[in-house]
Design a protein around this motif. Structure first.
Motif, PDB file in Angstrom:
ATOM      1  N   VAL A 130      -4.374  -2.430   2.672  1.00  0.00           N
ATOM      2  CA  VAL A 130      -3.901  -1.074   2.390  1.00  0.00           C
ATOM      3  C   VAL A 130      -5.084  -0.134   2.214  1.00  0.00           C
ATOM      4  CG1 VAL A 130      -2.727   0.344   0.703  1.00  0.00           C
ATOM      5  CG2 VAL A 130      -1.723  -1.804   1.432  1.00  0.00           C
TER       6      VAL A 130
ATOM      7  N   LEU B 273      -6.625   0.527   5.633  1.00  0.00           N
ATOM      8  CA  LEU B 273      -5.833   1.277   6.603  1.00  0.00           C
ATOM      9  C   LEU B 273      -5.596   2.709   6.172  1.00  0.00           C
ATOM     10  CD1 LEU B 273      -3.224  -1.378   7.658  1.00  0.00           C
ATOM     11  CD2 LEU B 273      -5.016  -0.400   9.051  1.00  0.00           C
ATOM     12  N   SER B 274      -5.472   2.929   4.856  1.00  0.00           N
ATOM     13  CA  SER B 274      -5.096   4.274   4.450  1.00  0.00           C
ATOM     14  C   SER B 274      -6.310   5.154   4.176  1.00  0.00           C
ATOM     15  CB  SER B 274      -4.187   4.217   3.227  1.00  0.00           C
ATOM     16  OG  SER B 274      -4.837   3.476   2.226  1.00  0.00           O
TER      17      SER B 274
ATOM     18  N   LEU C 109       3.527   0.496   5.012  1.00  0.00           N
ATOM     19  CA  LEU C 109       3.486   1.949   4.799  1.00  0.00           C
ATOM     20  C   LEU C 109       2.100   2.499   5.078  1.00  0.00           C
ATOM     21  CD1 LEU C 109       5.791   2.331   1.680  1.00  0.00           C
ATOM     22  CD2 LEU C 109       6.270   2.882   4.054  1.00  0.00           C
ATOM     23  N   ALA C 110       1.083   1.751   4.674  1.00  0.00           N
ATOM     24  CA  ALA C 110      -0.273   2.212   4.966  1.00  0.00           C
ATOM     25  C   ALA C 110      -0.471   2.340   6.473  1.00  0.00           C
ATOM     26  CB  ALA C 110      -1.292   1.235   4.383  1.00  0.00           C
ATOM     27  N   LEU C 111       0.069   1.369   7.175  1.00  0.00           N
ATOM     28  CA  LEU C 111      -0.063   1.372   8.635  1.00  0.00           C
ATOM     29  C   LEU C 111       0.665   2.575   9.224  1.00  0.00           C
ATOM     30  CD1 LEU C 111      -1.236  -0.233  10.820  1.00  0.00           C
ATOM     31  CD2 LEU C 111       0.625  -1.852  10.664  1.00  0.00           C
TER      32      LEU C 111
ATOM     33  N   VAL D 124       1.771  -2.033  14.191  1.00  0.00           N
ATOM     34  CA  VAL D 124       3.124  -1.648  13.777  1.00  0.00           C
ATOM     35  C   VAL D 124       4.154  -2.543  14.443  1.00  0.00           C
ATOM     36  CG1 VAL D 124       4.842   0.154  13.952  1.00  0.00           C
ATOM     37  CG2 VAL D 124       2.552   0.710  13.225  1.00  0.00           C
TER      38      VAL D 124
ATOM     39  N   VAL E 226       5.741   8.131   0.645  1.00  0.00           N
ATOM     40  CA  VAL E 226       5.308   8.208   2.035  1.00  0.00           C
ATOM     41  C   VAL E 226       6.175   9.180   2.822  1.00  0.00           C
ATOM     42  CG1 VAL E 226       5.116   6.902   4.170  1.00  0.00           C
ATOM     43  CG2 VAL E 226       4.237   5.956   2.057  1.00  0.00           C
TER      44      VAL E 226
ATOM     45  N   VAL F 253       1.443  -2.762   2.967  1.00  0.00           N
ATOM     46  CA  VAL F 253       0.669  -2.776   4.211  1.00  0.00           C
ATOM     47  C   VAL F 253       1.379  -1.963   5.288  1.00  0.00           C
ATOM     48  CG1 VAL F 253      -0.177  -4.226   6.076  1.00  0.00           C
ATOM     49  CG2 VAL F 253      -0.449  -4.958   3.726  1.00  0.00           C
TER      50      VAL F 253
ATOM     51  N   LEU G 108      -3.434   0.403  16.316  1.00  0.00           N
ATOM     52  CA  LEU G 108      -2.418   0.694  15.304  1.00  0.00           C
ATOM     53  C   LEU G 108      -1.026   0.369  15.820  1.00  0.00           C
ATOM     54  CD1 LEU G 108      -3.681   4.040  13.792  1.00  0.00           C
ATOM     55  CD2 LEU G 108      -3.658   1.798  12.740  1.00  0.00           C
TER      56      LEU G 108
ATOM     57  N   GLY H 203      -3.122  -7.981   0.814  1.00  0.00           N
ATOM     58  CA  GLY H 203      -2.396  -6.730   0.983  1.00  0.00           C
ATOM     59  C   GLY H 203      -3.217  -5.555   0.482  1.00  0.00           C
TER      60      GLY H 203
ATOM     61  N   LEU I 145       4.151  -5.814  12.867  1.00  0.00           N
ATOM     62  CA  LEU I 145       4.688  -5.733  11.516  1.00  0.00           C
ATOM     63  C   LEU I 145       6.206  -5.709  11.514  1.00  0.00           C
ATOM     64  CD1 LEU I 145       3.844  -4.927   8.441  1.00  0.00           C
ATOM     65  CD2 LEU I 145       4.726  -2.736   9.143  1.00  0.00           C
TER      66      LEU I 145
ATOM     67  N   VAL J 240       1.302   5.353   7.766  1.00  0.00           N
ATOM     68  CA  VAL J 240       0.544   6.565   7.434  1.00  0.00           C
ATOM     69  C   VAL J 240      -0.640   6.720   8.392  1.00  0.00           C
ATOM     70  CG1 VAL J 240      -0.918   7.627   5.699  1.00  0.00           C
ATOM     71  CG2 VAL J 240       1.254   6.623   5.039  1.00  0.00           C
TER      72      VAL J 240
ATOM     73  N   LEU K 296       4.748  12.356   4.839  1.00  0.00           N
ATOM     74  CA  LEU K 296       4.788  12.500   6.288  1.00  0.00           C
ATOM     75  C   LEU K 296       5.664  13.665   6.741  1.00  0.00           C
ATOM     76  CD1 LEU K 296       4.975   8.849   7.570  1.00  0.00           C
ATOM     77  CD2 LEU K 296       3.037  10.172   6.849  1.00  0.00           C
TER      78      LEU K 296
END
Lengths: 591, 496, 101, 166
Positions: free
Chosen positions: D157, D160-161, C78-80, B156, D74, C76, B152, D153, B159, C82, D78
């Motif tokens: 998503v 990953l989520s 934001l998912a990462l 990040v 988000v 992508v 991960l 995408g 990214l 999270v 969080l």
């Protein structure tokens, strides 16, 4: 491994037909200015060299069978040995610089594997690394030289290069000396010339047959062979390369001989002796500029290959018999216990010392005569001196190790090695005796015969050395005699001691020491000891310490410093990126 | 219709990707590996299919958006081959993904499609979209092991830095468009001199170079590479090292020689400086490295530097050498990663020390990795040697006009020499260091357990080995292809 | 003083540099991400302005693509973030340093 | 009138942009997000001034409507308050400031020196129909590719989520 032997036999038969043709195999061609043919070149030079490599190589293969019969990793060993031989044959047969270089590197890699065969021993691993790195250093120069030649002449093929240089000797222009010396760099690495000789004595950490292979017929000979192969590049008029080569060879010969006098390890003595003989060969190449015929170097290489392999295998037999004891002061009296080993070893020693009518006499004499012929009087004196030293240290070895009383338990209970090891010894003894009469010089002569100044005069000189160059032959013989006398006088006397000189009480040691100095004063002078030590120190501290370790350390430090930028922090990364962009924009835009 | 035929390979790849996603809905979990192998097989077929294109001269498609020439074909074949091997690797790796294998395969395929479009790009809009397709797929691929923090974290980092580079790229495109009024490479090549020489246009091009330099991991835009290579799953890293770098490279060539051929001379100093820095950085940082994947990351930075040497030479031979080097790099790096995937069952430790005694446990793996490293080190007669040789030769040929190239050559050679040290360190570990005792429970077993190598992996490994040797021993055939490709790119580039 | 192309470009440049600055100084991944969006928006403004003054709608098309790509990127990303938060309970760059040196 | 609107929107965009990255009163991500929404709205206003009506709508719909809502969602999910407790990093501020200032200066200098064609002569009328024509004819391929990109995408998503299976 028997395949190699078989192969050598086939090649042998092919030699007998004597076809001097050049076989071309155009394997790869490219457009866009790149044109590389991979091909084989068979001419007198490579044919005889083939014989040497395969002959000695197969003897060593057989011998290894006996020497390593108990080793678990025998498969790896023979794989390495075969690869090595293959690479060596590639060097011999290459017809262009690129192919030569490829196999040249392959030899480096496989020697790395073989020297480090007993990798569990740190010394062996270290030695392997040292050998590899030192060789790479030389190869680097070699590659630059090749590129330079290619850039100047536009071809890498030996045949074409030679033709082009014959057409226009000034084609290389001012770059001639530089190119020659850069190419010589490669030979310096492989043939262990000063100051790149440091790897060779350490390479003794490998198994003894490997030492024999590396030292006798192959790796170290590759450098000399290469010099002879590309002699036409070195010998262009106006190049100072040869002069320098001659002196480097001379210095190496002298230094190595001096160091050999100080050694106690049987293999190390032989290693330094190899160094010294290689110095001879390089010297011979260097002084052949006037006559344009380096065949004396090849001649000595060939005879040396025979008797030096014999010496190493003999030493291996001794070591094997004494359960890996290598200190000569723990041997003694082996002439009775190991008769075959002793007699073959003695024969090889005599050949190395240049006693007629053994092979070494003729080839060494040819070199000494050549120095005189070409007017290098300083080198002549040097070569004669080295001849004396050679006899001295070799007979010191023989006297201490083989005669007199046994100096250790192991030496007392030593038993002759199995036939699989002694047979190669006997086989190798034959060329040591005969190579002098056999007419090797004529074969090599044919290689350079077409060249203008290579009149047949030197051939007659070999048949009748005394008649042709009495001074050289006489000097050589006298030197050998003096060396022998020195060894006999002192070491025969030293043998009267019940204990070996080095390990006696302090007083006895001191006395022997004085005796040493006295001998030195009479023979060479007091400086020898310090010179030998100095040379050793240069080896150990300057070249290894500063040049190799220093460079390595600097790069390592730089690497560690640079790595600090990789902090793992994303923000720092972003900053580096943006700062990089800013810098790039600044450099380009702010003009 | 013609246009569709010209993008046939890409369409096939996209359809395969969709099919993989759909098939996953019905296929039982045990069949997922079969899906991966089937996808790899399809890629093989498409690879062969690309040889059906006969191009006497470049063809345009979609109103000049795309160009199909020998260069594009060369890179499409390159990407297909790389992705096929990566898929085999991914199938082997899928046990460690825990779930979602099909998504992983599909993402590889979509990234592949993006790369293939990039190879044909003839317009900044296509360049941007294709590049982003690749990049976004890679964001997910890098962080795919969502149960692993390191994966991960790699995601990040890639990214944020990737988005930053995209920002520069986009702004650069905006400036280039604004000054010249067009985004099409062909029309850009005919832009008047006044436009080309304006500072803002130059600035825009530099920013585009930043975006592409990020992709090929050239200093100073390399900073992500080592971390991401280390953290990402092995197949991702392999694809990133080979595919993403090549995609950046082909776009750089297209922009440089296709869009602004008049400016290449002015770009040369920049390219030279960047190349030299990149080589030095990659080589030096690799020296103290203990993690094999990270080591390969630094080595890939150094490779980017060598590639830029070829670009900076600005002659046909240099470009041809770049393509050749990439081809050799493909086999070399993939061989190394195939071995990594098999030899490190424990994902979080890829320390070199764990390879000790590998030659006893798995001779094929050890031999393949050793060959790969030797090739990377540039020792003859492997592909890596010839690639470097050609690059240096091209630079030497061009150095007559620009003395700076001599410096660059010097740096490159120093880099080669230094790199030997760490590559051979790895080989020594594999062959010469004894295997550490496997587990305290069975100290009595003298020989460590052998590693099993599944058949598809075996095939892939042999393919890589064959590729390395073939390219090294018989460079002629591939050089014909690269020369053709280079000619189609820049017919005007002088042949020395 | 009438508003011209240069004015728009200056605004765009300012926004771009602000975004860049934000990426460099903010340590919350989400805010860094927002700053990146700012940079993309700056490019959009430049493109639209160029399109307007150069009689070429291609710039607007490019903006269209950029917005879409940015949306995908944000999703992508934001998912990462999270996913990362689930593991590490943080969205802070300094806590992300297991990969280094 | 147009000039006035430009300065209004431009000032709004720049000031709000500044507050996104360096709000002296609050370093709460929510504040940043709200100011980003304002910036985006101001940019949409500028788009209208540039006759890019369709893009202005897209800007509001996609950015302010979807992307920023995602951001806020988000942030709420969080529950981040940490950064407020940590101090600024001096090095980041100074180094980043210098680098960015350098880039800004260079860009501005380049802007001053460059001929911007017939700048000051707005010529294009933003017609949505023309835009659609262009998009679906000349730029069809990138448009389709963007579709693939959105699919990628989506897959990413979702993967990953999703909560990792234990």
């Amino acid at each position: 491994m028997l395949l190699a032997f078989l192969g050598s036999l086939i090649l042998w038969a092919r030699d007998a037909t004597g076809e001097p043709a050049v076989t071309w195999l155009a394997l790869g061609t490219g457009t866009g200015g790149l044109q590389i043919e991979l091909g084989l070149k068979l001419d007198p030079l490579s044919r005889l060299m083939l014989l040497v490599v395969t002959g000695v190589g197969s003897a060593i293969h057989i011998y290894s069978w006996g020497y390593l019969h108990a080793d678990r990793n025998r498969g790896r060993y023979f794989a390495g040995l075969s690869l090595f031989t293959f690479a060596m044959l590639g060097i011999v047969l290459a017809n262009n610089f690129l192919m030569l270089f490829i196999f040249w590197e392959l030899v480096g890699v496989s020697s790395y594997l073989l020297i480090g065969f007993w990798f569990a021993r740190p010394a062996a691993a270290e030695a392997a690394k040292k050998a590899f790195l030192t060789n790479r250093l030389g190869d680097f120069g070699f590659l630059l030289g090749i590129i330079l030649v290619w850039a100047a002449l536009g071809t890498l093929s030996f045949t074409e290069l030679e033709a082009r240089l014959a057409d226009d000797p000034a084609a290389l222009g001012a770059a001639a000396s530089v190119a020659g010396l850069l190419i010589f760099c490669g030979a310096m690495g492989k043939s262990a010339q000063f100051p790149l000789h440091v790897w060779l004595p350490d390479a003794m950490e490998g198994p003894t047959p490997v030492s024999a292979l590396i030292h006798a017929a192959t790796m170290v000979a590759a450098g000399v062979y290469m010099l002879c192969r590309v002699f036409f590049v070195l010998a262009v008029p106006g190049s100072v390369a040869l002069e320098l080569i001659a002196w480097i060879g001379g210095v190496t010969a002298l230094l190595a001989a001096l160091l050999a006098v100080q050694q106690n390890d049987i293999k190390r003595i032989l290693a330094y002796s190899t160094l010294s003989q290689l110095g001879y060969m390089v010297l011979a190449v260097g002084v052949s500029g006037a006559s344009r015929d380096p065949s004396v170097a090849m001649y000595h290489l060939t005879t040396h290959a025979g008797f030096k392999a014999l010496l190493f295998l003999g030493a291996g037999s001794v070591i094997h018999a004494l359960h890996h004891e290598q200190d000569i002061w723990k041997m003694g009296g082996l002439s009775r216990r190991l008769p075959i080993t002793f007699w073959t070893f003695l024969l090889a020693t005599l050949a190395l010392c240049g006693v007629p009518p053994l092979s070494g006499f003729y080839s060494k004499d040819a070199i000494i005569a050549r120095t005189l012929e070409s007017g290098h009087h300083g080198l002549f004196a040097l070569a004669t001196l080295v001849a004396a030293l050679t006899t001295f240290y070799m007979f010191r070895l023989v006297f201490v190790a083989f005669t007199g009383p046994a100096k250790s338990q192991a030496a007392d209970h030593a038993r002759e090695s199995p036939p699989v090891m002694t047979l190669p010894l006997l086989a190798l003894a034959v060329p040591s005796v005969l190579a002098g009469f056999w007419g090797i010089h004529r074969v090599y002569g044919a290689q350079y015969g077409a060249e203008p100044a290579a009149a047949g005069s030197w051939a007659q000189q070999l048949v009748e050395p005394f008649a042709h160059a009495p001074l050289a032959a006489g000097a050589g013989l006298a030197a050998a005699l003096m060396g022998w006398l020195g060894a006999w006088a002192w070491y025969r006397a030293a043998l009267q001691d019940p204990l070996p000189a080095r390990f006696a009480t302090v007083a006895r040691w001191l006395r022997d020491r004085l005796y040493f100095d006295e001998l030195y004063e009479r023979l060479i002078g007091w400086t020898q000891e310090s010179l030998a030590r100095l040379a050793d120190g240069v080896d150990r501290w300057v070249i290894m310490g500063v040049a190799v370790k220093g460079t390595h350390g600097t790069f390592e430090l730089l690497g560690r410093l640079l790595r600090l930028a990789q902090t793992g922090n994303l923000q720092t990364y972003a900053f580096v990126l943006v700062a990089g962009v800013a810098l790039l924009l600044f450099l380009v835009m702010a003009r | 219709m013609d246009d569709l035929i010209l993008i046939g390979p890409e369409l096939a790849v996209l359809i395969t990707g969709l099919a993989v996603l759909l098939l996953d809905l019905w296929a039982p979990p045990s069949q997922r590996k079969t899906i991966g192998y089937a996808a790899a097989a399809v890629l093989g077929v498409v690879f062969l299919g690309t040889f059906a294109f006969l191009l006497p001269e470049p063809r345009m498609a979609f109103g000049g958006m795309l160009v199909l020439d020998e260069l594009a074909l060369f890179f499409k074949r390159f990407f297909l081959l790389a992705a096929g091997l990566v898929l085999i690797l991914a199938v082997e790796f899928s046990d460690r993904l825990k779930a979602g294998e099909s998504e992983y395969f599909a993402l590889i395929l979509f990234a592949l499609a993006g790369m293939m479009f990039a190879a044909s790009a003839n317009d900044f809009s296509i360049l941007f979209v294709a590049l982003e397709l690749v990049t976004i797929a890679f964001y997910v691929l890098a962080s795919f092991q969502r149960h692993r923090t390191r994966s991960l974290e790699a995601g990040v980092k890639y990214l944020i830095l990737g988005a930053l580079a995209s920002g520069f790229l986009v702004y650069g495109i905006a400036l280039v468009f604004g000054l010249s009024g067009t985004m099409n490479f062909t029309r850009l090549a005919q832009a008047p001199e006044a436009v080309l020489s304006s500072p803002l246009f130059e600035l825009g091009l530099l920013l585009v170079f930043v975006g592409l330099g990020f992709k090929i991991a050239a200093v100073p835009f390399h900073i992500w590479a080592a971390d991401v290579y280390e953290g990402a799953p092995a197949p991702t890293t392999a694809f990133l090292a080979v595919g993403s770098k090549a995609a950046g490279m082909v776009l750089l060539l297209r922009v440089l020689h296709g869009a602004v051929p008049a400016l290449v001379d002015r770009a040369q100093p920049v390219l030279m400086v960047v190349a030299a820095l990149t080589i030095l950085y990659g080589v030096l940082c690799a020296i103290p490295q203990q993690n094999l994947k990270r080591l390969l990351g630094y080595s890939s930075i150094a490779s980017a530097g060598y590639l830029l040497v070829g670009v900076a030479a600005l002659n046909a031979a240099g470009l041809s050498a770049v393509l050749y080097y990439l081809a050799g790099y493909l086999f070399t790096v993939l061989a190394a990663f195939l071995v990594i995937a098999l030899a490190f069952p424990n994902v979080d430790s890829e320390e070199i020390g764990a390879l000790a005694g590998l030659h006893e446990r798995a001779p094929l793996l050890a031999a393949a990795l050793a060959l790969a490293l030797v090739s990377l080190a540039g020792v003859p007669p492997l592909a890596g040697f010839f690639g470097k040789f050609l690059l240096l030769k091209a630079a030497l040929a061009a150095a007559g006009g620009t003395p700076g190239l001599y410096w660059l050559l010097g740096v490159a050679i120093v880099g080669v020499v230094i790199s030997l040290a760490y590559y051979f360190g790895v080989i020594r570990t594999m062959y010469w260091e004894p295997h550490p005792p496997t587990s305290p429970s069975s100290p009595s077993s003298p020989s460590p357990p052998c590693l099993a190598v599944p058949t598809p992996m075996r095939v892939a490994l042999w393919l890589c080995i064959a590729g390395m040797l073939w390219l090294g021993v018989m460079p002629g055939s591939i050089l014909n292809l690269t020369d053709l490709a280079v000619q189609s790119l820049a017919p005007a580039v002088p042949v020395p | 003083m009438s508003v011209g192309l240069t004015h728009y470009l200056v605004v765009s440049l300012l926004l771009f540099c602000l975004g860049l600055f934000g990426v460099l100084v903010r340590r919350n991944l989400l805010v860094m991400f927002m700053s990146l969006e700012l940079m993309l928006n700056a490019a959009n403004l430049a493109l639209v302005a160029f399109a307007r003054y150069h009689h070429n709608l291609s710039g607007q098309i490019m903006v269209f693509f950029i917005i879409t790509v940015a949306a995908a990127e944000v999703a992508v990303g934001l998912a990462l973030i999270v996913a990362l938060y689930r593991q590490r309970r943080t969205a802070h760059v300094e806590d992300l340093a297991s990969l280094r040196l | 009138m147009e000039t006035l609107c430009f300065y209004l929107f431009a000032a709004l965009a720049v000031v709000c942009g500044f507050l996104v990255v360096a709000n002296p009163f609050s370093r709460n991500p929510v504040a940043s997000a709200m100011f980003l929404v304002l910036t985006i709205a101001a940019l949409a206003g500028l788009f209208v001034l540039l006759h890019a009506f369709f893009l202005a709508a897209v800007q509001i719909l996609v950015y302010a409507g979807a992307v920023m809502v995602l951001f806020l969602f988000v942030i709420m999910l969080l529950d981040l308050k940490e950064e407020e407790r940590r101090s600024w990093r001096k090095f980041g501020l100074v180094g980043g400031g210098v680098a960015v200032a350098l880039i800004a200066l260079l860009m501005y200098a380049a802007l001053r020196q460059s001929p911007l064609g017939a700048a000051g002569e707005p010529r294009v009328e933003g017609s949505t129909a023309a835009l659609g024509e262009l998009l679906f004819r000349q730029y069809l391929l990138p448009f389709e590719l963007v579709g693939v990109l959105l699919l990628v995408g989506m897959v990413g998503v979702i993967w990953l989520s999703k909560r990792a299976v234990p």
